[in-house]
Enzyme design. Sequence first.
Site, PDB file in Angstrom:
ATOM      1  N   TYR A   1      -2.056  -0.182  11.060  1.00 47.01           N
ATOM      2  CA  TYR A   1      -2.233  -0.875   9.768  1.00 47.01           C
ATOM      3  C   TYR A   1      -1.043  -0.611   8.866  1.00 47.01           C
ATOM      4  O   TYR A   1      -0.384  -1.545   8.391  1.00 47.01           O
ATOM      5  CB  TYR A   1      -3.537  -0.429   9.080  1.00 47.01           C
ATOM      6  CG  TYR A   1      -3.552  -0.780   7.596  1.00 47.01           C
ATOM      7  CD1 TYR A   1      -3.585  -2.113   7.175  1.00 47.01           C
ATOM      8  CD2 TYR A   1      -3.510   0.215   6.619  1.00 47.01           C
ATOM      9  CE1 TYR A   1      -3.568  -2.438   5.820  1.00 47.01           C
ATOM     10  CE2 TYR A   1      -3.500  -0.096   5.267  1.00 47.01           C
ATOM     11  CZ  TYR A   1      -3.529  -1.428   4.869  1.00 47.01           C
ATOM     12  OH  TYR A   1      -3.498  -1.750   3.529  1.00 47.01           O
TER      13      TYR A   1
ATOM     14  N   ARG B   1      -7.199  11.408  -1.047  1.00 46.96           N
ATOM     15  CA  ARG B   1      -6.769  10.067  -1.438  1.00 46.96           C
ATOM     16  C   ARG B   1      -6.668  10.026  -2.965  1.00 46.96           C
ATOM     17  O   ARG B   1      -7.405  10.734  -3.658  1.00 46.96           O
ATOM     18  CB  ARG B   1      -7.765   8.997  -0.952  1.00 46.96           C
ATOM     19  CG  ARG B   1      -7.893   8.902   0.577  1.00 46.96           C
ATOM     20  CD  ARG B   1      -6.585   8.402   1.192  1.00 46.96           C
ATOM     21  NE  ARG B   1      -6.640   8.237   2.645  1.00 46.96           N
ATOM     22  CZ  ARG B   1      -6.205   9.140   3.525  1.00 46.96           C
ATOM     23  NH1 ARG B   1      -5.720  10.306   3.122  1.00 46.96           N
ATOM     24  NH2 ARG B   1      -6.249   8.884   4.819  1.00 46.96           N
TER      25      ARG B   1
ATOM     26  N   THR C   1       0.812  -1.215   0.000  1.00 46.55           N
ATOM     27  CA  THR C   1       0.000   0.000   0.000  1.00 46.55           C
ATOM     28  C   THR C   1       0.849   1.270   0.000  1.00 46.55           C
ATOM     29  O   THR C   1       1.955   1.289   0.556  1.00 46.55           O
ATOM     30  CB  THR C   1      -0.922   0.010   1.242  1.00 46.55           C
ATOM     31  OG1 THR C   1      -1.526   1.296   1.367  1.00 46.55           O
ATOM     32  CG2 THR C   1      -0.170  -0.286   2.534  1.00 46.55           C
ATOM     33  N   ASP C   2       0.299   2.347  -0.567  1.00 42.67           N
ATOM     34  CA  ASP C   2       0.971   3.653  -0.532  1.00 42.67           C
ATOM     35  C   ASP C   2       0.988   4.234   0.882  1.00 42.67           C
ATOM     36  O   ASP C   2       1.718   5.197   1.154  1.00 42.67           O
ATOM     37  CB  ASP C   2       0.304   4.641  -1.509  1.00 42.67           C
ATOM     38  CG  ASP C   2      -1.143   4.985  -1.175  1.00 42.67           C
ATOM     39  OD1 ASP C   2      -1.734   4.354  -0.273  1.00 42.67           O
ATOM     40  OD2 ASP C   2      -1.701   5.889  -1.832  1.00 42.67           O
ATOM     41  N   GLU C   3       0.174   3.640   1.783  1.00 38.36           N
ATOM     42  CA  GLU C   3       0.094   4.204   3.138  1.00 38.36           C
ATOM     43  C   GLU C   3       1.406   4.029   3.887  1.00 38.36           C
ATOM     44  O   GLU C   3       1.627   4.678   4.914  1.00 38.36           O
ATOM     45  CB  GLU C   3      -1.089   3.584   3.897  1.00 38.36           C
ATOM     46  CG  GLU C   3      -2.369   3.767   3.101  1.00 38.36           C
ATOM     47  CD  GLU C   3      -3.670   3.555   3.858  1.00 38.36           C
ATOM     48  OE1 GLU C   3      -3.648   3.541   5.095  1.00 38.36           O
ATOM     49  OE2 GLU C   3      -4.698   3.419   3.191  1.00 38.36           O
TER      50      GLU C   3
ATOM     51  N   LYS D   1       1.975  -3.083   7.475  1.00 36.75           N
ATOM     52  CA  LYS D   1       2.203  -3.293   6.035  1.00 36.75           C
ATOM     53  C   LYS D   1       3.639  -2.918   5.666  1.00 36.75           C
ATOM     54  O   LYS D   1       4.254  -3.552   4.800  1.00 36.75           O
ATOM     55  CB  LYS D   1       1.207  -2.479   5.200  1.00 36.75           C
ATOM     56  CG  LYS D   1      -0.230  -2.981   5.269  1.00 36.75           C
ATOM     57  CD  LYS D   1      -0.428  -4.362   4.673  1.00 36.75           C
ATOM     58  CE  LYS D   1      -0.243  -4.404   3.171  1.00 36.75           C
ATOM     59  NZ  LYS D   1      -0.521  -5.751   2.615  1.00 36.75           N
TER      60      LYS D   1
END
Length: 328
Positions: free
Chosen positions: A143, A207, A119-121, A147
Amino acid sequence: MTGGAGFIGSNFARHILGSHPEDSVVNLDKLTYAGNLENLRDLEKDPRYRFVRGDICDRVVVREAMEGVDAVVHCAAETHVDRSNAGAGEFLTTNVSGTFTLLEAARERKIQRFVAVGTDEVYGSIAKGAARELDPLNPSNPYSASKAAADLLARAYWTTHRLPVVVTRSSNNFGPYQYPEKVIPLFITNALEDTPLPLYGDGKNVRDWLYVLDNCAAIDVVLRKGKDGEIYNIGGGNEVENVVLTRQVLHLLGKPESLITSVKDRPGHDRRYALDSGKVAALGWKPAHSFGAALEATVAWYRDHEAWWKPIKSGAFRAYYEKQYSSR
Ligand code: NAD
Ligand code: TYD
């Protein structure tokens, strides 16, 4: 693949079986609250598809599921930021230990390609510009921290053990079969039920939206053409403020903006995500769907598939949701 009963996984299984007649898929999924075999009903009779119910943390099950497999596409994860803020244990177990278990089994089975779906997060909030693959990781919540750990571990298995790993880091996906706790399906289904749309904080968080079928196509390209040990950002190129997105959803459904309800902000809420996707573009991928058309198709899908989401929203999810909002 792992996590094939979830949102991206089920779309990916359908994509692979639909676009590669020579391929077959083994889907290892635990069926947590987010896994739903209804997402895969149309594939069940395909002789190229096999479902294995099991936990990615279970060494024996993982090893067996990998027998005769050429490539692993690892989608299984705990994925919802708000749930990770409420309790991170499952996130660490599945996202970190589960990934470790898969990497070990992949080494043992001499898997030829391991795609760690990420993920880009992991980059954290991006004030200006767009994140590139070698930028520092700066995750903000349990989260994204879990990741980031999985992503780094996967790459370490390339560096140390020469396991042919590739990592994808995609932006926020949307489309059919997304569990209605994520903002787009939550807001569409709330609007269809004429219930309030809880917009966090000032609603100005941004986003970069990516249609799930475009992400599936990108994962497929990385699976086949990606270079061992490399990371590939996959962004939709559609930066939208939450409040703008919310109005678009309401407009598409002909519902009033009075359904928008401001609620207390998410703790540690990342302001903006943005990706530079030049590297995956160089492999020949670009999004095939415009944001407007894909959002319209997604709204139509939820409108036409009440039988899919109504039972989810009336069951265990209802209890979780009500508990969460009673404290806001
Ligand atoms: P999802 O929550 O819809 O589905 C997750 C799936 O994993 C479910 O089928 C669940 O049953 C399964 N699973 C969970 N724990 C498991 C375990 N211990 N063993 C086996 N199966 C287990 O998730 P999603 O939105 O489809 O996300 C898929 C992947 O893509 C995740 O790795 C996520 O981090 C990543 N990702 C998602 C987005 C997004 O916007 N949805 C964006 C970027 C990256
Ligand atoms: P979400 O779909 O949870 O994805 P992520 O947090 O992984 O980006 O949330 C997307 C954006 O929508 C995020 O800025 C938080 C916001 N949001 C709301 O305003 N209200 C909600 O009820 C939810 C679930 C999210």
